[in-house]
Scaffold this motif. Structure first.
Motif, PDB file in Angstrom:
ATOM      1  N   UNK A  37      72.466  78.572  66.581  1.00  0.00           N
ATOM      2  CA  UNK A  37      72.181  79.599  67.581  1.00  0.00           C
ATOM      3  C   UNK A  37      70.734  79.435  68.029  1.00  0.00           C
ATOM      4  N   UNK A  38      70.420  80.010  69.156  1.00  0.00           N
ATOM      5  CA  UNK A  38      69.023  80.038  69.561  1.00  0.00           C
ATOM      6  C   UNK A  38      68.705  81.347  70.260  1.00  0.00           C
ATOM      7  N   UNK A  90      63.208  75.555  74.876  1.00  0.00           N
ATOM      8  CA  UNK A  90      62.205  76.206  74.035  1.00  0.00           C
ATOM      9  C   UNK A  90      62.786  77.504  73.499  1.00  0.00           C
ATOM     10  N   UNK A  91      62.826  77.608  72.155  1.00  0.00           N
ATOM     11  CA  UNK A  91      63.492  78.750  71.535  1.00  0.00           C
ATOM     12  C   UNK A  91      63.292  78.700  70.029  1.00  0.00           C
ATOM     13  N   UNK A  92      63.686  79.785  69.411  1.00  0.00           N
ATOM     14  CA  UNK A  92      63.777  79.838  67.953  1.00  0.00           C
ATOM     15  C   UNK A  92      65.220  79.515  67.611  1.00  0.00           C
ATOM     16  N   UNK A  93      65.444  78.509  66.776  1.00  0.00           N
ATOM     17  CA  UNK A  93      66.777  78.029  66.452  1.00  0.00           C
ATOM     18  C   UNK A  93      67.165  78.452  65.040  1.00  0.00           C
ATOM     19  N   UNK A  94      68.395  78.899  64.920  1.00  0.00           N
ATOM     20  CA  UNK A  94      68.933  79.383  63.654  1.00  0.00           C
ATOM     21  C   UNK A  94      70.242  78.692  63.345  1.00  0.00           C
ATOM     22  N   UNK A  95      70.551  78.534  62.062  1.00  0.00           N
ATOM     23  CA  UNK A  95      71.888  78.085  61.713  1.00  0.00           C
ATOM     24  C   UNK A  95      72.635  79.229  61.026  1.00  0.00           C
ATOM     25  N   UNK A 119      64.590  80.856  60.898  1.00  0.00           N
ATOM     26  CA  UNK A 119      64.712  80.044  62.105  1.00  0.00           C
ATOM     27  C   UNK A 119      63.627  78.979  62.140  1.00  0.00           C
ATOM     28  N   UNK A 120      63.747  78.073  63.097  1.00  0.00           N
ATOM     29  CA  UNK A 120      62.730  77.049  63.292  1.00  0.00           C
ATOM     30  C   UNK A 120      62.401  76.983  64.775  1.00  0.00           C
TER      31      UNK A 120
END
Length: 126
Positions: A37-38, A90-95, A119-120
């Motif tokens: 997700x982002x 450009x975003x905060x990425x989550x699994x 997140x990363x």
């Protein structure tokens, strides 16, 4: 519920490539769906961009990323790779991970996930 751990974010130039990783060793059952997700801006909802079913490797992608992103699962590491990067990436990425159970697709399953990690952050420069 276990919390995934994402890594691999950073600052990348437009047109470059990137690979994110997520430790999913706590989600070993074959019936797990994994997803990325982002969140592109503070206050916006997280959007799902890709998912994969551990049992058979079936993948799906959001229309916005189809063709540029690849989700992959190597035993206990979930990856998200893409090329080329665009400013809107450009975003905060989550699994996320969730049991598929009776859900018709993994997209429904991972949408139930609530125990988000840190997140990363991916920053895309011109």
């Amino acid at each position: 519920q276990a919390r995934p751990v994402e890594s691999g974010g950073g600052s990348v130039q437009t047109g470059g490539s990137l690979e994110l990783s997520c430790d999913v060793s706590l989600f070993e059952r074959s019936d797990y769906c994994m997803g990325w997700f982002r969140r592109q801006a503070t206050g916006e909802e997280r959007e799902e961009i890709a998912d994969i079913y551990r049992r058979d490797g079936t993948t799906s992608y959001a229309d916005a990323v189809q063709g540029r992103f690849t989700i992959a699962l190597d035993k206990n590491t979930l990856y998200l790779r893409w090329n080329p990067l665009k400013p809107e990436d450009q975003a905060l990425y989550y699994c996320a991970a969730a049991l598929k159970g009776l859900w018709p697709t993994c997209r429904y399953a991972v949408a139930t996930f609530r125990n988000w990690g840190q997140g990363t952050l991916v920053t895309v420069s011109p």
